[in-house]
Design a protein around this motif. Sequence first.
Motif, PDB file in Angstrom:
ATOM      1  N   LEU A 557       1.168  -0.760   0.383  1.00  0.00           N
ATOM      2  CA  LEU A 557       0.114  -0.229  -0.452  1.00  0.00           C
ATOM      3  C   LEU A 557       0.449   1.915   0.084  1.00  0.00           C
ATOM      4  N   ARG A 558       0.679   1.959  -0.676  1.00  0.00           N
ATOM      5  CA  ARG A 558       1.844   2.995  -1.260  1.00  0.00           C
ATOM      6  C   ARG A 558       1.106   4.110  -1.327  1.00  0.00           C
ATOM      7  N   VAL A 559       1.664   5.260  -0.461  1.00  0.00           N
ATOM      8  CA  VAL A 559       0.209   6.931  -0.851  1.00  0.00           C
ATOM      9  C   VAL A 559       1.384   8.246  -1.473  1.00  0.00           C
ATOM     10  N   GLU A 560       0.663   8.130  -2.786  1.00  0.00           N
ATOM     11  CA  GLU A 560       2.030   9.999  -3.390  1.00  0.00           C
ATOM     12  C   GLU A 560       0.469  10.498  -3.125  1.00  0.00           C
ATOM     13  N   GLY A 561       1.728  12.160  -3.032  1.00  0.00           N
ATOM     14  CA  GLY A 561       0.795  13.476  -3.881  1.00  0.00           C
ATOM     15  C   GLY A 561       0.534  13.749  -1.903  1.00  0.00           C
ATOM     16  N   ILE A 562       1.002  13.214  -1.042  1.00  0.00           N
ATOM     17  CA  ILE A 562       1.792  14.056  -0.031  1.00  0.00           C
ATOM     18  C   ILE A 562       2.734  13.501   0.709  1.00  0.00           C
ATOM     19  N   GLU A 563       3.493  14.966   1.413  1.00  0.00           N
ATOM     20  CA  GLU A 563       4.820  15.634   1.303  1.00  0.00           C
ATOM     21  C   GLU A 563       5.020  14.953   3.205  1.00  0.00           C
ATOM     22  N   GLY A 564       5.936  13.839   3.431  1.00  0.00           N
ATOM     23  CA  GLY A 564       5.943  13.433   4.243  1.00  0.00           C
ATOM     24  C   GLY A 564       4.943  12.590   5.130  1.00  0.00           C
ATOM     25  N   VAL A 565       4.084  12.329   4.784  1.00  0.00           N
ATOM     26  CA  VAL A 565       3.295  10.813   5.261  1.00  0.00           C
ATOM     27  C   VAL A 565       3.576   9.805   5.307  1.00  0.00           C
ATOM     28  N   LYS A 566       3.066   9.867   6.764  1.00  0.00           N
ATOM     29  CA  LYS A 566       3.783   8.180   7.487  1.00  0.00           C
ATOM     30  C   LYS A 566       2.066   7.428   7.516  1.00  0.00           C
ATOM     31  N   LYS A 593      -3.275  16.742   7.172  1.00  0.00           N
ATOM     32  CA  LYS A 593      -3.891  18.397   7.691  1.00  0.00           C
ATOM     33  C   LYS A 593      -4.226  19.123   6.049  1.00  0.00           C
ATOM     34  N   VAL A 594      -5.202  19.593   5.734  1.00  0.00           N
ATOM     35  CA  VAL A 594      -5.111  20.589   4.905  1.00  0.00           C
ATOM     36  C   VAL A 594      -5.837  21.842   4.911  1.00  0.00           C
ATOM     37  N   LYS A 595      -4.797  22.461   4.765  1.00  0.00           N
ATOM     38  CA  LYS A 595      -4.767  24.242   4.691  1.00  0.00           C
ATOM     39  C   LYS A 595      -6.603  24.457   4.462  1.00  0.00           C
ATOM     40  N   ALA A 596      -7.157  26.063   5.159  1.00  0.00           N
ATOM     41  CA  ALA A 596      -7.982  26.673   4.688  1.00  0.00           C
ATOM     42  C   ALA A 596      -7.866  26.770   3.283  1.00  0.00           C
ATOM     43  N   ASN A 597      -8.909  26.782   3.066  1.00  0.00           N
ATOM     44  CA  ASN A 597      -9.774  27.303   0.735  1.00  0.00           C
ATOM     45  C   ASN A 597      -7.900  26.745   0.356  1.00  0.00           C
ATOM     46  N   SER A 598      -8.054  25.751   0.226  1.00  0.00           N
ATOM     47  CA  SER A 598      -7.199  24.837  -0.306  1.00  0.00           C
ATOM     48  C   SER A 598      -7.664  24.103  -1.091  1.00  0.00           C
ATOM     49  N   LYS A 599      -6.698  23.211  -1.907  1.00  0.00           N
ATOM     50  CA  LYS A 599      -7.329  22.041  -2.770  1.00  0.00           C
ATOM     51  C   LYS A 599      -6.056  20.662  -2.464  1.00  0.00           C
ATOM     52  N   LYS A 600      -6.340  19.521  -2.242  1.00  0.00           N
ATOM     53  CA  LYS A 600      -5.575  18.757  -2.641  1.00  0.00           C
ATOM     54  C   LYS A 600      -5.312  17.735  -3.036  1.00  0.00           C
ATOM     55  N   ALA A 601      -4.463  16.480  -3.979  1.00  0.00           N
ATOM     56  CA  ALA A 601      -5.442  15.558  -4.448  1.00  0.00           C
ATOM     57  C   ALA A 601      -3.822  14.168  -3.763  1.00  0.00           C
ATOM     58  N   PHE A 602      -4.571  13.222  -4.042  1.00  0.00           N
ATOM     59  CA  PHE A 602      -3.773  12.084  -3.575  1.00  0.00           C
ATOM     60  C   PHE A 602      -3.618  10.774  -4.114  1.00  0.00           C
TER      61      PHE A 602
END
Length: 624
Positions: A557-566, A593-602
Amino acid sequence: MKDITYRKISLALIAVISLALNVRAQTTIDTTKLRQHPRLLMLKKDEAQIKALLKQDTLWLNVHKSIITECEDMLTAKVQERIVTGRRLLSVSREALRRIFFLSYAWRITNEDKYLKRAEEEMLAVSSFTDWNPSHFLDVAEMSLAVAIGYDWLYNGLSPKSRTIISEAIITKGLEPSLNSKYNSWLQATNNWNQVCNTGLSYGAIAIYERNSSLAENILNRAITTIQKPMKEYAPDGGYKEGYSYWGYGTSFNVFFISAMEKLFGTDFGLKSQPGFMNTGTFYEFLTGPSGIPFNYSDAGGIEGLQPAMFWFANQLNDPSLLFVEKTYLQTKKFNAKSNRILPAAIIWAGTINISAAKPPVNKMWQGKGANQVAIMRTDWRRQKGIFVGFKGGSPSESHGHMDVGSFVADFEGNRWSADLGMEQYNSLESAGLSIWEMGQNSQRWDVFRYANFSHSTLTVNGHKQDVKGEAKITKSSDKPKFMYAVMDITPAYKEDLQKAERGVAIVNNEYMLISDEVETGSKECVIRWAMLTPAGVASIKDNELILKQNGKQMHLRVEGIEGVKLQSWSTAPPHSYDAANPGTVLVGFETKVKANSKKAFNVYLIPAGIKISKTTPALLSKW
């Protein structure tokens, strides 16, 4: 007793029924067909066909033998007693149905009187109950079906005294309570309650027609009209909103109803033309993965085994491929005769299809656009082969729903890697004082671990429960083998915290699985937990990758798109004393964590050991 030798339902009555159903009126329905017993489900002439089938096909002979074996055990068992568990008599009604159905079948096929006498004892025992528990009307419905089949099938072997006692019980404990508004709210239901109750009572009405024809006609006319309510829910493509186990319940009883109508009157009163209904066998077949485990979302249990209704659908549509999964159950003798109370119906509906020659369906993807939308994908129909994915949208507010919007199950080469805990026994929760049938946002139902999103393979935002009224729908999909996928807009389940949430699930190159999420926050920062429930063990965790192990196989199981994910794991130990234990399972995933008023894709990948990914699939769902 009324003489109905030449009685016929009036043209006026048929016109009323036909108008309600929007079908063409028939000139006459000859109720002299009701004069002779047996008249339910298996007519006298059908016995020879069944005996011939048992001589010709060892697969069906094995089913028959399993029924007879159970009947032998029943001969020395204690007769049923009126024991209410919590608010239900249902377990007694269901065992009564199993015993009386099995024993009545055994007598008709073998002509051995020991089965008739024991069935008669069982019917007299339940007929002596003070009532069949009308406050929980499913109990009445199943008992009515049981006693109706026994009374009708064994009629010529029963003593006159027994006939009177049993038929009177059907009328006073089954049919008449259904006319009381205190007990018949199920007439307006769009779920399995309507299907089960209408069917059980209709069988009772047909069985005792001579004793009270006006009451019987009232019950039948009411059923033909009101059973359409849940049948409309199959539109447009055959999906069943209550999922795997309740399909086996509601749909089976619905088929019992239609089968009886066609046997007696030569018409289905237009019921089979209800949009989606005749396609629902395909939906049910798709629900079983190559592991043999079903896609058990909502209040679903484990493997049901042989499903009699599937043989009815296959013969009606002349489609042997609908029986590819059922063929495995026949070949491996998974009949569940100790729990499958309607098993004799499988032999009755076996038809002329050569089950051994049933080939797998051509399609490898199914998606439902009705209530409680799901998408199901696979690369292979054979057991222990290929990849299987079930992807859940819909709404927690649906009948027997869970907060499982966005969740998924996954099989690889016969092992289930992403799972669903499924249902929990209702009585244990009710006994603890929980009100689990209230579907509001603050209902105690959602405090149950297995019901809330915290135990499912989906997202949790800011530690909140999903919105009970939120409904996720499929927005795009493809069944192309190189990239088979479905995308759902799951925003409605998270509208308290997120401006937007989309999830895409794909099988790539017939080799691995991709789960892609895109979220957009509003005026506050959000903590998103990505979790997957798994029965596998965690072999290792290192930053953005973990390795799962199961039955000698490994899954990355691998995660991509989130820096420093644990990546990490969480226990599935029950948080409350009323929660069921969940042995052999664990939750794996991560928080970000996803900052306010922002987008995130992973992206999250499930990659079997030995598979190398040549290039990363674009994360943006708009590019799928």
